[in-house]
Design an enzyme around this catalytic site. Structure first.
Site, PDB file in Angstrom:
ATOM      1  N   HIS A 232      -3.368  -5.663   2.505  1.00  0.00           N
ATOM      2  CA  HIS A 232      -3.017  -5.770   3.924  1.00  0.00           C
ATOM      3  C   HIS A 232      -3.544  -7.121   4.422  1.00  0.00           C
ATOM      4  O   HIS A 232      -4.054  -7.919   3.633  1.00  0.00           O
ATOM      5  CB  HIS A 232      -3.721  -4.661   4.723  1.00  0.00           C
ATOM      6  CG  HIS A 232      -3.295  -3.277   4.378  1.00  0.00           C
ATOM      7  ND1 HIS A 232      -2.089  -2.744   4.761  1.00  0.00           N
ATOM      8  CD2 HIS A 232      -3.940  -2.313   3.670  1.00  0.00           C
ATOM      9  CE1 HIS A 232      -2.002  -1.480   4.316  1.00  0.00           C
ATOM     10  NE2 HIS A 232      -3.102  -1.203   3.659  1.00  0.00           N
TER      11      HIS A 232
ATOM     12  N   CYS B 230       0.814  -1.226   0.000  1.00  0.00           N
ATOM     13  CA  CYS B 230       0.000   0.000   0.000  1.00  0.00           C
ATOM     14  C   CYS B 230       0.848   1.278   0.000  1.00  0.00           C
ATOM     15  O   CYS B 230       1.370   1.639  -1.038  1.00  0.00           O
ATOM     16  CB  CYS B 230      -0.966  -0.044   1.161  1.00  0.00           C
ATOM     17  SG  CYS B 230      -2.427   0.948   0.865  1.00  0.00           S
TER      18      CYS B 230
END
Ligand code: GLN
Length: 240
Positions: free
Chosen positions: A189, A92
């Site tokens: 994630h 990310c």
């Protein structure tokens, strides 16, 4: 045999349990009798010359701004390591900054390392939820995403996978993440590695092969529990 992991900005860039990826790498290496050293990298520190694996987690816009200047200083060294074949997993926020830039919703442009030819601009809505992607290398991969950034891939990088459930790079072109040499960038994630152990093994195997200067093959582990966790997360993502 040893893996020496450079953990980039563990204080500033650790959203949604991304540090769990370091634990997964440590466990899967030590279960095979492979030594592990984790080198937490904070601004201004030195990068050891024998690093053979790089990891960087996610972070809020403010954290990405906080590390921008220091990241620019070490970008040439990181680029050299990636170009030489050192494996990396960036999640990310650091995935975005391994690219060319991330432009926040306020129009602030945070310069990236230009290691991956991709660019990111924040959209109006955050892209949030469970995500399942299909990757040629690792099959179905499951995780969780929460980002404002909309990423466009440029020449020379290919997608890490294609979305089955969820938004991925930009919610439009069905791509998720990026692959370049032994570097993986992804929005997933979770942390991603415990439920997708083949990726952890890829990173460990590439790290050992890099240091040995020859192909090293990892012994297989009994991943029965990991498979159950993976399937349960995929089923949940596909039904919600
Ligand atoms: N701040 C970036 C964004 O919102 C990255 C977020 C993250 O790392 N989860 O897109």
């Amino acid at each position: 045999m040893k893996i020496k992991i450079l953990h980039l900005y563990p204080k500033e860039m650790n959203l949604y349990g991304d540090r769990g990826n370091i634990l997964a790498l440590e466990k899967r290496a030590t279960w095979r009798g492979i030594k592990v050293e984790v080198v937490p990298y904070e601004p201004g520190a030195k990068i050891p010359s024998d690093i053979n694996l790089i990891f960087g987690g996610g972070g809020q816009d403010s954290s990405q701004s906080l590390i921008e200047k220091d990241l620019q200083k070490i970008a040439p060294r990181l680029k050299e390591l990636i170009e030489n074949g050192v494996p990396a997993l960036t999640i990310c926020g650091l995935y975005q900054l391994f690219g060319n830039f991330f432009e926040t919703k306020d129009g602030d442009r945070i310069e990236g390392t230009h290691i991956l030819n991709l660019s990111t601009k924040a959209g109006e809505e955050r892209l949030i939820g469970n995500i399942v992607i299909d990757s040629l290398e690792f099959g179905e991969i499951v995780g969780y995403e929460n980002h404002s950034g909309l990423t466009s891939l440029g020449e020379g990088v290919v997608a890490f996978g294609n979305t089955i459930v969820g938004f991925g790079n930009n919610g439009e072109d069905k791509t998720e993440g990026a692959r370049y040499k032994n570097c993986i960038g992804t929005y997933l994630h979770g942390p991603i590695l415990p439920k997708n152990p083949a990726i952890a093994d890829f990173l460990i195997e590439r790290a050992l092969s890099f240091s040995a200067g020859k192909e090293i093959e990892l012994e297989k582990l009994d991943d029965g529990i990991e498979a159950l966790a993976h399937e349960s997360a995929v089923a949940r993502a596909k039904t919600t």
